[in-house]
Write a protein that holds these residues in place. Structure first.
Motif, PDB file in Angstrom:
ATOM      1  N   VAL A  59       0.803  -1.070  -0.224  1.00 38.52           N
ATOM      2  CA  VAL A  59      -0.059   0.044   0.086  1.00 38.52           C
ATOM      3  C   VAL A  59       0.947   1.176  -0.109  1.00 38.52           C
ATOM      4  N   VAL A  60       0.764   2.188  -1.011  1.00 37.83           N
ATOM      5  CA  VAL A  60       1.542   3.234  -0.941  1.00 37.83           C
ATOM      6  C   VAL A  60       0.562   4.306  -0.199  1.00 37.83           C
ATOM      7  N   ALA A  61       1.213   4.698   0.804  1.00 43.38           N
ATOM      8  CA  ALA A  61       0.710   6.101   1.701  1.00 43.38           C
ATOM      9  C   ALA A  61       0.806   7.206   1.319  1.00 43.38           C
ATOM     10  N   THR A  62       0.340   8.169   0.822  1.00 42.95           N
ATOM     11  CA  THR A  62       0.718   9.474   0.618  1.00 42.95           C
ATOM     12  C   THR A  62      -0.043  10.700   1.309  1.00 42.95           C
ATOM     13  N   VAL A  63       0.469  11.699   1.415  1.00 43.81           N
ATOM     14  CA  VAL A  63      -0.235  12.876   1.745  1.00 43.81           C
ATOM     15  C   VAL A  63      -0.300  14.036   0.932  1.00 43.81           C
ATOM     16  N   LYS A  64      -1.540  14.571   0.753  1.00 46.26           N
ATOM     17  CA  LYS A  64      -1.832  15.513  -0.230  1.00 46.26           C
ATOM     18  C   LYS A  64      -1.520  17.023   0.455  1.00 46.26           C
ATOM     19  N   LEU A  65      -0.731  17.889  -0.279  1.00 54.24           N
ATOM     20  CA  LEU A  65       0.024  18.897   0.301  1.00 54.24           C
ATOM     21  C   LEU A  65      -0.699  20.153  -0.479  1.00 54.24           C
ATOM     22  N   ASN A  66      -1.216  21.426   0.264  1.00 50.65           N
ATOM     23  CA  ASN A  66      -1.689  22.322  -0.264  1.00 50.65           C
ATOM     24  C   ASN A  66      -1.074  23.472  -0.480  1.00 50.65           C
ATOM     25  N   GLY A  67       0.340  23.435  -0.403  1.00 46.75           N
ATOM     26  CA  GLY A  67       1.078  24.897  -0.900  1.00 46.75           C
ATOM     27  C   GLY A  67       1.377  25.654   0.373  1.00 46.75           C
ATOM     28  N   ASP A  68       0.676  25.413   1.602  1.00 40.34           N
ATOM     29  CA  ASP A  68       0.814  26.476   2.547  1.00 40.34           C
ATOM     30  C   ASP A  68       1.747  25.654   3.656  1.00 40.34           C
ATOM     31  N   PRO A  93       9.855   8.637 -11.856  1.00 41.03           N
ATOM     32  CA  PRO A  93       9.407   7.445 -12.528  1.00 41.03           C
ATOM     33  C   PRO A  93       8.701   6.602 -11.466  1.00 41.03           C
ATOM     34  N   GLY A  94       8.897   6.429 -10.131  1.00 40.62           N
ATOM     35  CA  GLY A  94       8.462   5.534  -9.328  1.00 40.62           C
ATOM     36  C   GLY A  94       7.007   6.480  -8.786  1.00 40.62           C
ATOM     37  N   ARG A  95       7.086   7.784  -8.753  1.00 39.90           N
ATOM     38  CA  ARG A  95       5.883   8.440  -8.500  1.00 39.90           C
ATOM     39  C   ARG A  95       4.774   7.905  -9.653  1.00 39.90           C
ATOM     40  N   GLU A  96       5.324   8.096 -10.797  1.00 33.96           N
ATOM     41  CA  GLU A  96       4.417   7.967 -12.057  1.00 33.96           C
ATOM     42  C   GLU A  96       4.151   6.702 -12.075  1.00 33.96           C
ATOM     43  N   ALA A  97       4.698   5.631 -11.548  1.00 29.83           N
ATOM     44  CA  ALA A  97       4.246   4.352 -11.884  1.00 29.83           C
ATOM     45  C   ALA A  97       3.245   4.027 -10.914  1.00 29.83           C
ATOM     46  N   VAL A  98       3.026   4.716  -9.593  1.00 33.39           N
ATOM     47  CA  VAL A  98       2.053   4.337  -8.865  1.00 33.39           C
ATOM     48  C   VAL A  98       0.763   5.585  -9.019  1.00 33.39           C
ATOM     49  N   GLY A  99       0.893   6.497  -9.894  1.00 32.40           N
ATOM     50  CA  GLY A  99      -0.006   7.638 -10.340  1.00 32.40           C
ATOM     51  C   GLY A  99      -0.054   8.519  -9.101  1.00 32.40           C
ATOM     52  N   MET A 100       1.015   8.892  -8.526  1.00 33.18           N
ATOM     53  CA  MET A 100       0.991   9.992  -7.707  1.00 33.18           C
ATOM     54  C   MET A 100       0.891  11.200  -8.282  1.00 33.18           C
ATOM     55  N   GLU A 101       0.175  12.078  -7.777  1.00 33.63           N
ATOM     56  CA  GLU A 101      -0.155  13.536  -8.461  1.00 33.63           C
ATOM     57  C   GLU A 101       0.784  14.530  -7.898  1.00 33.63           C
ATOM     58  N   ALA A 102       0.911  15.721  -8.487  1.00 32.12           N
ATOM     59  CA  ALA A 102       2.065  16.391  -8.254  1.00 32.12           C
ATOM     60  C   ALA A 102       2.129  17.091  -6.624  1.00 32.12           C
ATOM     61  N   ASP A 103       0.926  17.050  -6.384  1.00 34.10           N
ATOM     62  CA  ASP A 103       0.749  17.710  -4.836  1.00 34.10           C
ATOM     63  C   ASP A 103       0.774  16.618  -3.895  1.00 34.10           C
ATOM     64  N   GLU A 104       1.261  15.277  -4.318  1.00 33.07           N
ATOM     65  CA  GLU A 104       1.245  14.296  -3.298  1.00 33.07           C
ATOM     66  C   GLU A 104       2.663  13.959  -3.019  1.00 33.07           C
ATOM     67  N   GLU A 105       3.203  13.431  -1.742  1.00 26.90           N
ATOM     68  CA  GLU A 105       4.127  13.066  -1.065  1.00 26.90           C
ATOM     69  C   GLU A 105       4.092  11.893  -0.626  1.00 26.90           C
ATOM     70  N   LEU A 106       5.445  10.903  -0.456  1.00 33.56           N
ATOM     71  CA  LEU A 106       5.182   9.809  -0.007  1.00 33.56           C
ATOM     72  C   LEU A 106       5.085   9.856   1.402  1.00 33.56           C
TER      73      LEU A 106
END
Ligand SMILES: Cc1cc2nc3c(=O)[nH]c(=O)nc-3n(C[C@H](O)[C@H](O)[C@H](O)COP(=O)(O)O)c2cc1C
Length: 169
Positions: free
Chosen positions: A77-86, A127-140
């Protein structure tokens, strides 16, 4: 298992039995993860369960030996956090997402599952981020390994409370 016991006996497992964690159980884990404290109620955590095609794509994005490492656990399971720029909200959201992952690990352990929170560099690179479909505002936050236990890893000693806690006047 009571909560104190779950907290004390959870271990990082690096070997697993072959059976994947059923989807219904994963849904229970995500349902519990989302009760983590969250200052701005942004619910910034995201979880992606990797199917075999995605694991193969992720392995291809990595170096030699990556596939063997990824195959150590039957469920990833890839767990990420969505970041809002602030910056302030982002700092708080990273903490909230880590809390959600700990909820998930404890809930998995309470169900007799083994787990491992891993942070491979591969998932911080494009490349790894793309492989799992992480969006630009997401961090591992972590690549969470899950499955049935095949060993009982020893506890890694912790400092005594007297070294980590201060009771201020
Ligand atoms: C944010 C985070 C990232 C981690 N990343 C890795 C990792 O990449 N490789 C690894 O071997 N362990 C990783 N771990 C697991 C720790 O090594 C492990 O929790 C620690 O050795 C204590 O063992 P325990 O979990 O059995 O108590 C990570 C843990 C956390 C919280």
């Amino acid at each position: 298992m009571d909560l104190d016991a779950a907290i004390r006996t959870r271990r990082t497992h690096k070997a697993y039995g072959p059976d994947p964690v059923p989807r219904a159980v994963l849904e229970e884990l995500f349902e519990l993860a989302r009760w983590a404290p969250n200052h701005f109620l942004t619910e910034p955590w995201r979880f992606r369960v990797l199917g075999p095609e995605t694991v193969a794509q992720l392995a291809a994005a990595g170096g030699p030996g990556e596939l063997e490492k990824l195959r150590r656990a039957p469920t990833l399971v890839v767990a990420t956090v969505k970041l809002n720029g602030d910056p302030y909200t982002e700092a708080e959201d990273r903490l909230a997402a880590a809390s959600a992952v700990q909820n998930l690990l404890l809930a998995a352990h309470a169900r007799g599952l083994a787990s491992y929170w891993r942070t491979p560099k591969l998932l911080r690179e494009q490349p790894g981020r793309e492989a799992v479909g992480m969006e630009a505002d997401e961090e591992l936050v972590g690549l969470i390994h899950l499955g049935t236990p095949v060993s009982e890893p020893a506890a890694k000693e912790r400092k005594p409370v007297s070294e980590i806690a201060l009771f201020l006047p």
